[in-house]
Design a protein around this motif. Structure first.
Motif, PDB file in Angstrom:
ATOM      1  N   ALA A   1       0.881  -2.140   3.189  1.00 41.24           N
ATOM      2  CA  ALA A   1       0.071  -0.853   3.684  1.00 41.24           C
ATOM      3  C   ALA A   1      -1.399  -1.280   3.548  1.00 41.24           C
ATOM      4  O   ALA A   1      -1.942  -1.011   4.385  1.00 41.24           O
ATOM      5  CB  ALA A   1       0.442   0.337   2.936  1.00 41.24           C
ATOM      6  N   ASN A   2      -1.667  -1.797   2.272  1.00 42.31           N
ATOM      7  CA  ASN A   2      -3.178  -1.874   1.907  1.00 42.31           C
ATOM      8  C   ASN A   2      -3.139  -2.782   0.716  1.00 42.31           C
ATOM      9  O   ASN A   2      -2.651  -2.918  -0.258  1.00 42.31           O
ATOM     10  CB  ASN A   2      -3.603  -0.480   1.590  1.00 42.31           C
ATOM     11  CG  ASN A   2      -5.414  -0.563   1.385  1.00 42.31           C
ATOM     12  OD1 ASN A   2      -5.999  -1.381   2.170  1.00 42.31           O
ATOM     13  ND2 ASN A   2      -5.917   0.212   0.668  1.00 42.31           N
TER      14      ASN A   2
ATOM     15  N   HIS B   1       5.035   2.557  -5.259  1.00 43.29           N
ATOM     16  CA  HIS B   1       4.422   2.154  -4.131  1.00 43.29           C
ATOM     17  C   HIS B   1       2.993   1.441  -4.284  1.00 43.29           C
ATOM     18  O   HIS B   1       2.525   1.111  -3.389  1.00 43.29           O
ATOM     19  CB  HIS B   1       4.209   3.186  -2.988  1.00 43.29           C
ATOM     20  CG  HIS B   1       5.527   4.223  -2.912  1.00 43.29           C
ATOM     21  ND1 HIS B   1       6.556   3.544  -2.190  1.00 43.29           N
ATOM     22  CD2 HIS B   1       5.729   5.117  -3.118  1.00 43.29           C
ATOM     23  CE1 HIS B   1       7.508   4.473  -2.305  1.00 43.29           C
ATOM     24  NE2 HIS B   1       7.062   5.531  -2.815  1.00 43.29           N
TER      25      HIS B   1
ATOM     26  N   GLY C   1       9.806  -3.185   2.198  1.00 46.60           N
ATOM     27  CA  GLY C   1       9.175  -2.723   3.312  1.00 46.60           C
ATOM     28  C   GLY C   1       7.762  -3.744   3.619  1.00 46.60           C
ATOM     29  O   GLY C   1       7.853  -4.852   3.810  1.00 46.60           O
ATOM     30  N   GLU C   2       6.797  -2.994   4.235  1.00 44.03           N
ATOM     31  CA  GLU C   2       5.424  -3.459   4.662  1.00 44.03           C
ATOM     32  C   GLU C   2       4.372  -3.427   3.836  1.00 44.03           C
ATOM     33  O   GLU C   2       4.431  -2.335   3.058  1.00 44.03           O
ATOM     34  CB  GLU C   2       5.195  -3.118   6.173  1.00 44.03           C
ATOM     35  CG  GLU C   2       6.257  -3.136   7.135  1.00 44.03           C
ATOM     36  CD  GLU C   2       6.453  -4.720   7.328  1.00 44.03           C
ATOM     37  OE1 GLU C   2       5.180  -5.364   7.580  1.00 44.03           O
ATOM     38  OE2 GLU C   2       7.623  -5.094   7.886  1.00 44.03           O
TER      39      GLU C   2
ATOM     40  N   SER D   1      -0.980  -1.622  -2.155  1.00 41.83           N
ATOM     41  CA  SER D   1       0.116  -0.475  -1.922  1.00 41.83           C
ATOM     42  C   SER D   1       0.907  -1.076  -0.733  1.00 41.83           C
ATOM     43  O   SER D   1       0.709  -1.950   0.084  1.00 41.83           O
ATOM     44  CB  SER D   1      -0.477   0.855  -1.544  1.00 41.83           C
ATOM     45  OG  SER D   1      -1.468   0.590  -0.479  1.00 41.83           O
ATOM     46  N   VAL D   2       2.362  -0.639  -0.630  1.00 42.26           N
ATOM     47  CA  VAL D   2       3.217  -0.773   0.229  1.00 42.26           C
ATOM     48  C   VAL D   2       3.919   0.367   0.769  1.00 42.26           C
ATOM     49  O   VAL D   2       3.841   1.511   0.047  1.00 42.26           O
ATOM     50  CB  VAL D   2       4.199  -1.925  -0.222  1.00 42.26           C
ATOM     51  CG1 VAL D   2       3.627  -3.171  -0.775  1.00 42.26           C
ATOM     52  CG2 VAL D   2       5.099  -1.202  -1.293  1.00 42.26           C
ATOM     53  N   ASP D   3       4.826   0.369   1.858  1.00 40.10           N
ATOM     54  CA  ASP D   3       5.394   1.464   2.253  1.00 40.10           C
ATOM     55  C   ASP D   3       6.963   1.433   1.899  1.00 40.10           C
ATOM     56  O   ASP D   3       7.477   2.495   2.054  1.00 40.10           O
ATOM     57  CB  ASP D   3       5.295   1.800   3.777  1.00 40.10           C
ATOM     58  CG  ASP D   3       5.954   0.513   4.513  1.00 40.10           C
ATOM     59  OD1 ASP D   3       6.620  -0.342   3.926  1.00 40.10           O
ATOM     60  OD2 ASP D   3       6.017   0.586   5.639  1.00 40.10           O
ATOM     61  N   GLY D   4       7.117   0.663   0.990  1.00 46.34           N
ATOM     62  CA  GLY D   4       8.472   0.455   0.228  1.00 46.34           C
ATOM     63  C   GLY D   4       8.005   0.730  -1.326  1.00 46.34           C
ATOM     64  O   GLY D   4       7.423   1.422  -1.789  1.00 46.34           O
ATOM     65  N   ASP D   5       8.845  -0.205  -1.985  1.00 48.03           N
ATOM     66  CA  ASP D   5       8.563  -0.296  -3.532  1.00 48.03           C
ATOM     67  C   ASP D   5       7.981  -1.437  -3.887  1.00 48.03           C
ATOM     68  O   ASP D   5       8.208  -2.458  -3.193  1.00 48.03           O
ATOM     69  CB  ASP D   5      10.033  -0.184  -4.238  1.00 48.03           C
ATOM     70  CG  ASP D   5      10.716   1.167  -3.835  1.00 48.03           C
ATOM     71  OD1 ASP D   5       9.988   2.216  -3.958  1.00 48.03           O
ATOM     72  OD2 ASP D   5      11.667   1.314  -3.590  1.00 48.03           O
TER      73      ASP D   5
END
Length: 101
Positions: free
Chosen positions: A67-68, A47, A64-65, A25-29
């Motif tokens: 996330a997980n 995401h 983005g970054e 998962s990411v904080d963008g797309d």
């Protein structure tokens, strides 16, 4: 698909010959680029992606970054405790790659 947005980051999942599961998962797309394996990833949302991999490579482009990342081997053992889980590589700000959307 969010391919119109700037997605210059790449995450690569490399199978180690053992059936394994992953979630990213990411904080963008995020979206798949290509898969050099028999398994196909599932896009859960804009995401997040999840999938299985045994051999080959699966790559995703994201903005983005990260996330997980959660990877498990076929027994459900986490990456830190199992040498069989897939390798995961993250490259930020990759430019000059051909966009095959």
């Amino acid at each position: 698909m969010p391919s119109e947005r700037t997605m210059t980051n790449i995450v690569t999942v490399i199978g180690r010959g053992v059936p394994s599961n992953y979630e990213i998962s990411v904080d963008g797309d995020i979206e798949p680029i290509e898969a050099d394996s028999l398994e196909k990833p599932t896009v859960v949302s804009e995401h997040a992606v999840e999938g299985t991999i045994e051999t080959g490579v699966q790559r995703f482009r994201f903005s983005g970054e990260l996330a997980n990342v959660h990877v498990l081997d076929w027994n459900g053992t986490a990456a830190s405790e199992s040498p069989s889980t897939p390798e995961v590589h993250i490259d930020y700000n990759v430019s000059g790659r051909k966009n095959n959307s």
